[in-house]
Scaffold this active site. Structure first.
Site, mmCIF file in Angstrom:
data_model
loop_
_atom_site.group_PDB
_atom_site.id
_atom_site.type_symbol
_atom_site.label_atom_id
_atom_site.label_comp_id
_atom_site.label_asym_id
_atom_site.label_seq_id
_atom_site.Cartn_x
_atom_site.Cartn_y
_atom_site.Cartn_z
ATOM 1 N N SER A 120 17.196 -65.201 31.497
ATOM 2 C CA SER A 120 16.484 -64.793 30.282
ATOM 3 C C SER A 120 16.119 -63.319 30.370
ATOM 4 C CB SER A 120 15.198 -65.620 30.186
ATOM 5 O OG SER A 120 14.307 -65.038 29.273
ATOM 6 N N TYR A 124 7.043 -69.677 33.982
ATOM 7 C CA TYR A 124 8.401 -69.935 33.468
ATOM 8 C C TYR A 124 9.329 -68.768 33.826
ATOM 9 C CZ TYR A 124 12.291 -69.691 30.218
ATOM 10 O OH TYR A 124 13.543 -69.529 29.690
ATOM 11 N N LYS A 146 12.812 -68.040 36.557
ATOM 12 C CA LYS A 146 14.112 -67.403 36.272
ATOM 13 C C LYS A 146 14.388 -66.296 37.297
ATOM 14 C CE LYS A 146 15.149 -69.833 32.600
ATOM 15 N NZ LYS A 146 16.104 -70.942 32.781
#
Ligand code: NAD
Ligand code: UDP
Length: 340
Positions: free
Chosen positions: A124, A149, A153
């Site tokens: 992302s 979150y 990544k």
């Protein structure tokens, strides 16, 4: 190629499965339907005339995954499965680190025990953190994120980079998505968030269809042309096509290791521009009120999309009007999503 798609019943996964089938690939999906339903894959099969083998289980069930790889003879894996809600990750960090990291580790161990070494991972733009300057370039370091979150990544990118450095038989694509929106032009598959949407376009869609009363615009005092946040919105079909070309590139590139590619358009669009584009596409007025800034939001985020163009021959071709028209077709034909 024979491809295993984790999280293939989800939003981006289902559009990618459709694109893979249309390009003649064979597809199997592993999904626990934590945030999706097998209905999306049934619709993909109807749209393409193809068929998909579905395996319903949690990726953390490593024995089942290992068994699958022992018999599956997959040429490659696309790994979408994971939890993705930023706010929920702040409230429940152990759930996010646990699910996203354990799923990925279970997957790469199962792959390592088999002959499958080609992997495309859903990263992302959030990995560029707060200090990188737009447009974001893949070579930027250090990767960082300000919520659990996003940190998963960053951590997974590091894990996959280390794997590829330790064993040059791995071929790994790290696809850094910008803001995926829109739906397949049929309106048969699309984004179906559970509960109140966190993201802008699903929220607008639900206002347009009457499920929500009005949009909150999170801040109009940013240093941007109209004061609202700028994002690089990318049509989910462009994104799906990006996965297929990344896979084909990895297949033709022994020794590539782990390579990151931004998948974005390179253009920033403001919240109010998205509202206007959606009103034009739908013919429905979107009432909105300006609210305070949302914690953790940046003024602007958009890609330098040149590496994907130069190395993969991929460019996003669909603009914001098409994204909104397709999102609206999906939402107006399926006001309650797949639950209808
Ligand atoms: P999604 O929630 O629609 O899809 C994820 C899928 O994974 C769902 O079908 C879910 O049921 C499944 N899943 C979750 N945990 C699982 C587990 N432990 N085992 C098996 N299946 C599991 O999300 P999406 O929008 O399609 O996103 C796909 C990927 O792309 C995610 O990794 C997400 O973090 C990443 N991503 C998404 C965006 C975005 O804005 N949508 C942006 C950047 C990156
Ligand atoms: N946004 C907004 N109202 C909403 C949801 C989002 O104004 O209900 C804004 C948000 O502040 C950001 C942009 O829309 O500027 C895109 O937000 P989204 O959550 O879709 O994606 P993000 O880039 O934050 O991952």
């Amino acid at each position: 190629m024979k491809i295993l798609v984790t999280g293939g019943a989800g939003y981006i996964g289902s559009h990618t499965v459709l694109t893979l089938l249309e390009k003649g690939h064979e597809v199997e999906v592993v999904d626990n339907y934590d945030n999706s339903s097998p209905e999306s894959i049934r619709r993909v099969e109807r749209l393409t005339g193809g068929s998909v083998v579905l395996h319903e289980f949690d990726l953390r069930e490593e024995e089942r995954l290992t068994e699958l790889f022992a018999t599956g003879a997959y040429d490659a894996v696309i790994h979408f499965a994971g939890l993705k809600a930023v706010g929920e990750s702040v409230a429940e960090p152990a759930l996010y680190y646990g699910t996203n990291l354990e799923s990925t580790l279970s997957l790469v161990r199962a792959m390592a025990a088999s002959a499958t070494r080609t992997l495309v991972f859903s990263s992302s733009a959030t990995v560029y953190g707060e200090r990188a300057q737009v447009p974001y370039v893949e070579a930027y370091e250090p990767l960082e994120a300000n919520n659990p979150y996003g940190k998963t990544k960053v951590m997974i990118e590091h894990i996959l980079g280390d794997l590829a450095a330790a064993d040059d038989s791995w071929r790994i694509g790290l696809l850094r998505y910008f803001n995926p929106v829109g739906a397949h032009p049929s309106g048969e598959i699309g984004e179906d968030p559970a509960g109140i949407p966190n993201n802008l376009t699903p929220y607008i869609s639900q206002v347009a269809v009457g499920r929500l009363a009005s949009l909150g615009v999170f801040g109009d005092d940013y240093d941007t042309p109209d004061g609202t946040g700028l994002r690089d919105y990318i049509h989910v079909m462009d994104l799906a096509e990006g996965h297929v070309v990344a896979l084909e590139h990895l297949a033709a590139s022994p020794g590539i290791g782990a390579r990151a590619w931004n998948l974005g358009t390179g253009t920033g669009t403001s919240v109010l521009e998205v509202v206007a584009a959606f009103e034009k596409a739908s013919g429905v007025e979107i009432p909105y009120e300006v609210k305070p800034r949302r914690a953790g939001d940046l003024a602007r985020s958009y890609a330098d999309a040149s590496r994907a163009k130069d190395e993969l021959g991929w460019v996003a071709t669909r603009g914001i009007d098409e994204m909104c028209a397709d999102a609206w077709r999906w939402q107006s034909q399926n006001p309650q999503g797949y639950r209808a």
